[in-house]
Design an enzyme around this catalytic site. Structure first.
Site, short mmCIF file in Angstrom:
data_model
loop_
_atom_site.label_atom_id
_atom_site.label_comp_id
_atom_site.label_asym_id
_atom_site.label_seq_id
_atom_site.Cartn_x
_atom_site.Cartn_y
_atom_site.Cartn_z
N ASP A 133 -10.43 8.02 -8.75
CA ASP A 133 -9.36 7.67 -7.83
C ASP A 133 -9.54 8.29 -6.44
O ASP A 133 -8.56 8.52 -5.74
CB ASP A 133 -8.04 8.16 -8.45
CG ASP A 133 -6.81 7.57 -7.78
OD1 ASP A 133 -6.94 6.49 -7.21
OD2 ASP A 133 -5.75 8.20 -7.84
N LYS A 223 3.36 8.42 4.93
CA LYS A 223 3.50 9.70 5.63
C LYS A 223 4.66 9.70 6.62
O LYS A 223 5.18 10.75 6.97
CB LYS A 223 2.19 10.05 6.37
CG LYS A 223 0.97 10.14 5.45
CD LYS A 223 1.21 11.01 4.23
CE LYS A 223 0.04 10.98 3.25
NZ LYS A 223 0.38 11.55 1.94
N CYS A 244 7.82 0.03 -14.01
CA CYS A 244 7.11 -1.16 -14.51
C CYS A 244 6.34 -0.88 -15.78
O CYS A 244 6.03 -1.80 -16.55
CB CYS A 244 6.23 -1.77 -13.43
SG CYS A 244 4.81 -0.77 -12.96
#
EC number: 1.17.99.6
Length: 312
Positions: A133, A223, A244
């Site tokens: 990731d 941000k 979800c």
């Protein structure tokens, strides 16, 4: 008679299981032809919001051979993080399950390096890189190609064995291996529970998530200030969101993880609404030491808490 490539693949999968991964599949390193137009359209629609890094290294996202010269195989791995433990105060600002324990980047990188060392010690001089990731790798596309599952309507990878509460990671190596069959079927059927449950309408259409509307994006990646349009729609989440996945019928097959590092940090689950809402920087550092929650920094978590407070 087993070939070298098949015996190597079996050896790698056995070691991956020993390291704690519940699934390991292998795909041939090649250009992701089907994903190219989808990624391009998603970016054109600005569905990535302020995640400008998604626009970078477009070619590398689609071709692992540009990340690892001479790459032959993409080894996809899945690590379960599901827990049945919950925050004790039902009114406390909510934190995603995946962030209860030690930051998964740290935990999985350690396992990937151990697997790469195993490959080198038992097979030979193999060049490769580990990804969790943190680089331009389309992990869900590779996991599907490696036979781990299908991408659901909420865009998460779903396994028939474990649901979707798991992390994905990859080893891209220059070794030829036996390759698994890509996962062909879609088992979402006519179900729309994830679409219906999302309070910010982030699942713009089945299988396409508008990242700029996703609560996980709003509480972690964004941000700047959270847009006022989302007031009253955050469902009390301050770091990530599990909605979800919680409503997905396939997660009835989720089983509690056995990873010690993912055990909830001391004091986290029993923090009350008031304790989280009035958290100090010192307490933040203590409770979330080594946690993925540190990604928001104290200022980011405070922004999220203040946004919820404004809508109370």
């Amino acid at each position: 008679m087993a070939t070298k490539s098949s015996s190597y693949a079996a050896m790698i999968k056995a070691e991956a299981t020993r390291l704690g991964f519940f699934q390991c599949g292998i795909a041939r390193a090649a250009f992701l032809e089907e994903e190219a137009p989808r990624l391009e359209n998603w970016l054109k629609q600005n569905a990535h919001g302020e995640m400008a890094y998604m626009e970078n290294h477009f070619d590398k996202r689609l071709d692992p051979r540009l990340l690892v010269p001479g790459a032959r195989s993409v080894i996809s791995l899945a690590l379960n993080y599901y827990t049945d433990q919950k925050q004790e105060d039902p009114e406390a600002p909510k934190i995603s399950k995946y962030a209860f324990g030690t930051d998964y980047h740290t935990v999985i990188k350690e396992k990937l390096f151990a697997l790469l060392d195993f490959i080198r010690q038992n097979i030979g001089d193999v060049d490769g890189r580990a990804f969790v990731d943190s680089a331009p790798v389309m992990d869900k596309a590779w996991a599907k190609r490696a036979g781990l599952g299908w991408q659901g309507k909420n865009s998460n990878l779903i396994s028939q064995k474990k649901g979707s509460f798991f992390f994905l990671a990859e080893l891209i190596i220059d070794l030829e291996l036996d390759y698994d069959e890509a996962f062909q079927n879609d088992h979402c059927g006519s179900c729309t529970r994830c679409i219906d449950a999302c309070p910010t309408d982030a699942i713009a259409q089945p299988y396409v998530v508008d990242g700029s509307r996703c609560i996980s994006y709003l509480t972690i990646e964004l941000k700047n200030e959270i847009p006022a349009a989302f007031k009253g729609k955050m469902d009390n989440w301050v770091f990530g969101c599990d909605i979800c996945q919680d409503v997905c019928p396939w997660n009835r097959f989720s089983t509690v993880h056995q990873e010690q590092a993912f055990r909830p940090a001391d004091g986290l689950l029993n923090m009350s609404r008031e304790q989280i809402s009035e958290i100090t920087e010192d307490v933040f550092r203590k409770v979330f030491k080594g946690s993925a929650v540190k990604r928001t920094k104290f200022s980011g978590l405070q922004r999220n808490i203040d946004f919820l407070r404004e809508t109370d």
